[in-house]
Enzyme design. Sequence first.
Site, PDB file in Angstrom:
ATOM      1  N   GLU A   1       1.381  -0.242  -4.948  1.00  0.00           N
ATOM      2  CA  GLU A   1       0.553   0.648  -5.215  1.00  0.00           C
ATOM      3  C   GLU A   1       1.277   2.143  -5.681  1.00  0.00           C
ATOM      4  O   GLU A   1       1.528   2.660  -4.923  1.00  0.00           O
ATOM      5  CB  GLU A   1      -0.375   1.186  -4.042  1.00  0.00           C
ATOM      6  CG  GLU A   1      -1.572   2.101  -4.438  1.00  0.00           C
ATOM      7  CD  GLU A   1      -2.589   2.530  -3.209  1.00  0.00           C
ATOM      8  OE1 GLU A   1      -3.482   2.744  -3.444  1.00  0.00           O
ATOM      9  OE2 GLU A   1      -1.729   2.491  -2.185  1.00  0.00           O
TER      10      GLU A   1
ATOM     11  N   ASP B   1       0.905  -1.097   0.162  1.00  0.00           N
ATOM     12  CA  ASP B   1      -0.014   0.201  -0.025  1.00  0.00           C
ATOM     13  C   ASP B   1       0.915   1.435   0.071  1.00  0.00           C
ATOM     14  O   ASP B   1       1.779   1.343   0.670  1.00  0.00           O
ATOM     15  CB  ASP B   1      -0.898   0.057   1.208  1.00  0.00           C
ATOM     16  CG  ASP B   1      -1.953   1.273   1.107  1.00  0.00           C
ATOM     17  OD1 ASP B   1      -2.719   1.374   0.443  1.00  0.00           O
ATOM     18  OD2 ASP B   1      -1.731   1.989   2.371  1.00  0.00           O
TER      19      ASP B   1
END
Length: 432
Positions: free
Chosen positions: A246, A218
């Site tokens: 990401e 993330d």
Amino acid sequence: MNKRTISVIVAVCLILSCVIGGFSVNAANSPSTTGASIDVQETGADYGLAKKCEDGNILQCFNWKLSDIKSALPTIAQAGFTSVQTSPLQRHDGNSGWYWLYQPTGFTLGNEIGSQNDLKSLCTEADKYGIKVIVDVVANHLAGSKDGSWAWAIENDMRNSAYFHNQGACNNYDNRNDLIYKNIGMPDLNSENTYVQNKVVTYINTLKSAGVDGIRWDAAKHIGLPSENCQFWPKVTNNGLYNYGEILDAPAGKSSAAVNNALIQEYDDYMCVTDETFSGTITGAIRDKSVAKSKGNWNQRGVAANRIVYWGESHDTYSNGDGWTKNLDQNVIDRAYAILGARADSQAMYLSRPSSKDYNSIYAGNKGSTHFTSKEVAAVNQFHNAMIGTPEVYTSGNGCYVICRGGGAVIVSASGSNVDVTVKNGDGIVPV
């Protein structure tokens, strides 16, 4: 590894009649496979899934309990997904709102999504189907506020100011320094700190010991690179697992193409990367019933196709308050996914949509939509798996996207209408 022969798809996608290179098929009524045949690797219970994470598509089981994923493995395998992606499993101190999963209090495994034993059980069962398990990991920040103050429940071993950057809130998302050193809503971890790095490595090893095959990182673009005097990524991705990060929009926002290209290529040294820009271009064009002229983003800027992850929509584009895909019809998302999921080498992620569109009514632990079992989605995944290692010609014609591969093609109508079309057999690579 055993082999089996699979018939490949000549045309699919989504209430479309078509003619390709003289070969006719009605995709709405046709079986999911027809035409020429090639050998694909056989795994698990003979679902024809890709052998490696990076070669197959991903089902994002957003908010699902690990036990619910485990129960659904037979249908996930039948739908042709090589991997399942779980939500973050780190402890947090919030309620059941989905966003609390992205505000961990440290690196202890276990929350309402599941425990370490639940994860082991899922991984053991997934192996029987040839399905890989990817876990979402939050390592950029811990719970607290954008001013840098910690949540009361931050774990004791992380309660040290040296473990945080302490530079205030990020107010300029086009400034690389702000992006990697300042708080994006929560206290930003000091990724250069050896103790922080070791804590993350230990957590990844815990996941690996449970049988996990890959990590989704993330907020990866908010963690620095070796060229920026940060050794976090070389250390935490040296784990023998599949890693993808990401990267929303670009690593340095609206900075120059040269700056962003250099940064994304450096991220590529350690992980596969998401391409939000091209994904959004395709979904937006399908929404607008048009054919996008663009054929990619990062794959045009120095990143190999097999290092890229696409999506029709993600949990961010759906669940955030300003999520722009939540009000799009599922058929729009499915057609975008068909285009992206059929591409050569790269992967696509398919979101199991939450049952609610309201940011505050989307709860961790609630199983989402099972629309991923639809015959069209499954056909795209089966095509993707069957075409591993074959070339691609990505083109368009007659209001359609056409992805020709070395043994078949996926054709997607931009309008979604039931139409008869004739499209070019790109470079003649599809056998007819």
